[in-house]
Design a protein around this motif. Structure first.
Motif, PDB file in Angstrom:
ATOM      1  N   ILE A  15     -39.567  65.045  87.931  1.00 53.03           N
ATOM      2  CA  ILE A  15     -38.944  63.732  88.117  1.00 53.03           C
ATOM      3  C   ILE A  15     -38.330  63.244  86.805  1.00 53.03           C
ATOM      4  O   ILE A  15     -37.190  62.760  86.773  1.00 53.03           O
ATOM      5  CB  ILE A  15     -39.969  62.719  88.677  1.00 53.03           C
ATOM      6  CG1 ILE A  15     -40.345  63.080  90.115  1.00 53.03           C
ATOM      7  CG2 ILE A  15     -39.430  61.296  88.600  1.00 53.03           C
ATOM      8  CD1 ILE A  15     -41.481  62.266  90.678  1.00 53.03           C
ATOM      9  N   LEU A  16     -39.072  63.370  85.717  1.00 57.18           N
ATOM     10  CA  LEU A  16     -38.558  62.933  84.417  1.00 57.18           C
ATOM     11  C   LEU A  16     -37.366  63.778  83.967  1.00 57.18           C
ATOM     12  O   LEU A  16     -36.385  63.260  83.420  1.00 57.18           O
ATOM     13  CB  LEU A  16     -39.676  62.989  83.368  1.00 57.18           C
ATOM     14  CG  LEU A  16     -40.771  61.944  83.509  1.00 57.18           C
ATOM     15  CD1 LEU A  16     -41.863  62.190  82.471  1.00 57.18           C
ATOM     16  CD2 LEU A  16     -40.208  60.552  83.360  1.00 57.18           C
ATOM     17  N   PHE A  17     -37.432  65.077  84.222  1.00 55.08           N
ATOM     18  CA  PHE A  17     -36.336  65.963  83.845  1.00 55.08           C
ATOM     19  C   PHE A  17     -35.062  65.635  84.631  1.00 55.08           C
ATOM     20  O   PHE A  17     -33.974  65.560  84.072  1.00 55.08           O
ATOM     21  CB  PHE A  17     -36.753  67.425  84.065  1.00 55.08           C
ATOM     22  CG  PHE A  17     -35.716  68.410  83.646  1.00 55.08           C
ATOM     23  CD1 PHE A  17     -35.409  68.575  82.298  1.00 55.08           C
ATOM     24  CD2 PHE A  17     -35.030  69.163  84.585  1.00 55.08           C
ATOM     25  CE1 PHE A  17     -34.431  69.481  81.901  1.00 55.08           C
ATOM     26  CE2 PHE A  17     -34.066  70.067  84.206  1.00 55.08           C
ATOM     27  CZ  PHE A  17     -33.755  70.234  82.853  1.00 55.08           C
ATOM     28  N   ARG A  18     -35.199  65.412  85.923  1.00 55.44           N
ATOM     29  CA  ARG A  18     -34.030  65.066  86.742  1.00 55.44           C
ATOM     30  C   ARG A  18     -33.473  63.693  86.362  1.00 55.44           C
ATOM     31  O   ARG A  18     -32.275  63.485  86.375  1.00 55.44           O
ATOM     32  CB  ARG A  18     -34.393  65.118  88.224  1.00 55.44           C
ATOM     33  CG  ARG A  18     -34.578  66.535  88.705  1.00 55.44           C
ATOM     34  CD  ARG A  18     -34.906  66.594  90.160  1.00 55.44           C
ATOM     35  NE  ARG A  18     -35.108  67.986  90.560  1.00 55.44           N
ATOM     36  CZ  ARG A  18     -35.833  68.365  91.558  1.00 55.44           C
ATOM     37  NH1 ARG A  18     -36.459  67.457  92.299  1.00 55.44           N
ATOM     38  NH2 ARG A  18     -35.965  69.642  91.858  1.00 55.44           N
ATOM     39  N   SER A  19     -34.353  62.774  86.037  1.00 55.14           N
ATOM     40  CA  SER A  19     -33.898  61.454  85.582  1.00 55.14           C
ATOM     41  C   SER A  19     -33.122  61.575  84.275  1.00 55.14           C
ATOM     42  O   SER A  19     -32.092  60.915  84.079  1.00 55.14           O
ATOM     43  CB  SER A  19     -35.083  60.508  85.387  1.00 55.14           C
ATOM     44  OG  SER A  19     -35.759  60.312  86.592  1.00 55.14           O
ATOM     45  N   PHE A  20     -33.618  62.414  83.377  1.00 52.84           N
ATOM     46  CA  PHE A  20     -32.926  62.645  82.116  1.00 52.84           C
ATOM     47  C   PHE A  20     -31.547  63.271  82.343  1.00 52.84           C
ATOM     48  O   PHE A  20     -30.556  62.850  81.742  1.00 52.84           O
ATOM     49  CB  PHE A  20     -33.772  63.543  81.205  1.00 52.84           C
ATOM     50  CG  PHE A  20     -33.083  63.930  79.937  1.00 52.84           C
ATOM     51  CD1 PHE A  20     -32.914  63.012  78.915  1.00 52.84           C
ATOM     52  CD2 PHE A  20     -32.590  65.219  79.762  1.00 52.84           C
ATOM     53  CE1 PHE A  20     -32.266  63.368  77.744  1.00 52.84           C
ATOM     54  CE2 PHE A  20     -31.942  65.590  78.605  1.00 52.84           C
ATOM     55  CZ  PHE A  20     -31.781  64.655  77.583  1.00 52.84           C
ATOM     56  N   LEU A  21     -31.463  64.252  83.228  1.00 55.85           N
ATOM     57  CA  LEU A  21     -30.181  64.883  83.535  1.00 55.85           C
ATOM     58  C   LEU A  21     -29.213  63.894  84.187  1.00 55.85           C
ATOM     59  O   LEU A  21     -28.015  63.887  83.884  1.00 55.85           O
ATOM     60  CB  LEU A  21     -30.381  66.095  84.444  1.00 55.85           C
ATOM     61  CG  LEU A  21     -31.013  67.330  83.796  1.00 55.85           C
ATOM     62  CD1 LEU A  21     -31.181  68.431  84.835  1.00 55.85           C
ATOM     63  CD2 LEU A  21     -30.199  67.812  82.623  1.00 55.85           C
ATOM     64  N   ALA A  22     -29.724  63.041  85.074  1.00 57.50           N
ATOM     65  CA  ALA A  22     -28.878  62.026  85.712  1.00 57.50           C
ATOM     66  C   ALA A  22     -28.361  61.026  84.684  1.00 57.50           C
ATOM     67  O   ALA A  22     -27.190  60.626  84.717  1.00 57.50           O
ATOM     68  CB  ALA A  22     -29.651  61.314  86.813  1.00 57.50           C
ATOM     69  N   ALA A  23     -29.214  60.634  83.732  1.00 61.11           N
ATOM     70  CA  ALA A  23     -28.786  59.701  82.682  1.00 61.11           C
ATOM     71  C   ALA A  23     -27.732  60.347  81.785  1.00 61.11           C
ATOM     72  O   ALA A  23     -26.747  59.695  81.398  1.00 61.11           O
ATOM     73  CB  ALA A  23     -29.981  59.248  81.855  1.00 61.11           C
ATOM     74  N   CYS A  24     -27.885  61.621  81.468  1.00 63.74           N
ATOM     75  CA  CYS A  24     -26.887  62.326  80.656  1.00 63.74           C
ATOM     76  C   CYS A  24     -25.560  62.443  81.403  1.00 63.74           C
ATOM     77  O   CYS A  24     -24.492  62.238  80.822  1.00 63.74           O
ATOM     78  CB  CYS A  24     -27.399  63.717  80.277  1.00 63.74           C
ATOM     79  SG  CYS A  24     -28.704  63.687  79.046  1.00 63.74           S
ATOM     80  N   ALA A  25     -25.616  62.761  82.690  1.00 66.80           N
ATOM     81  CA  ALA A  25     -24.391  62.863  83.489  1.00 66.80           C
ATOM     82  C   ALA A  25     -23.693  61.506  83.576  1.00 66.80           C
ATOM     83  O   ALA A  25     -22.460  61.415  83.444  1.00 66.80           O
ATOM     84  CB  ALA A  25     -24.711  63.395  84.878  1.00 66.80           C
ATOM     85  N   ALA A  26     -24.450  60.445  83.788  1.00 61.07           N
ATOM     86  CA  ALA A  26     -23.859  59.105  83.847  1.00 61.07           C
ATOM     87  C   ALA A  26     -23.237  58.732  82.500  1.00 61.07           C
ATOM     88  O   ALA A  26     -22.154  58.135  82.444  1.00 61.07           O
ATOM     89  CB  ALA A  26     -24.914  58.081  84.249  1.00 61.07           C
TER      90      ALA A  26
END
Length: 105
Positions: free
Chosen positions: A7-18
């Motif tokens: 969950i934390l890894f996907r959140s981090f990737l989503a924040a980087c993409a945004a």
């Protein structure tokens, strides 16, 4: 524990993409707002050549044969650099005019 990591890894990737998307949009808007100084224009009424050179800081330097052409170039530079501000001021001034006079400008 593995689920929390995912969950934390996907959140981090989503924040980087945004962040990349926001940076790309900001770059596009800033790039589009800068006038193109490399264009050549031909204007009726100007007798001799007028050269407007800009240095690395985009400061204009005018070279011409007469004062009238230099004044025209100065107005052209002002309009080129501040077109958005001039249009906004014109719209604000038109809102203050009576309705009968708005079509005349």
């Amino acid at each position: 524990m593995r689920r929390l990591f995912n969950i934390l890894f996907r959140s981090f990737l989503a924040a980087c993409a945004a962040g990349l998307v926001v940076s790309g949009v900001a770059y596009f808007l800033l790039r589009a707002s800068v006038p193109k100084y490399e264009e050549d224009f031909s204007v009726e009424g100007i007798e001799g050549p007028v050269d407007i050179l800009r240095d690395a800081s985009a400061i204009p330097h005018i070279s011409t044969g007469s004062a009238a052409e230099a004044y025209f170039a100065l107005g052209f530079i002002y309009t080129q650099d501040r077109l958005g501000q001039l249009l906004k001021t014109r719209r604000a001034a038109q809102a203050l005019l009576p309705l009968e006079q708005m079509g005349e400008i």
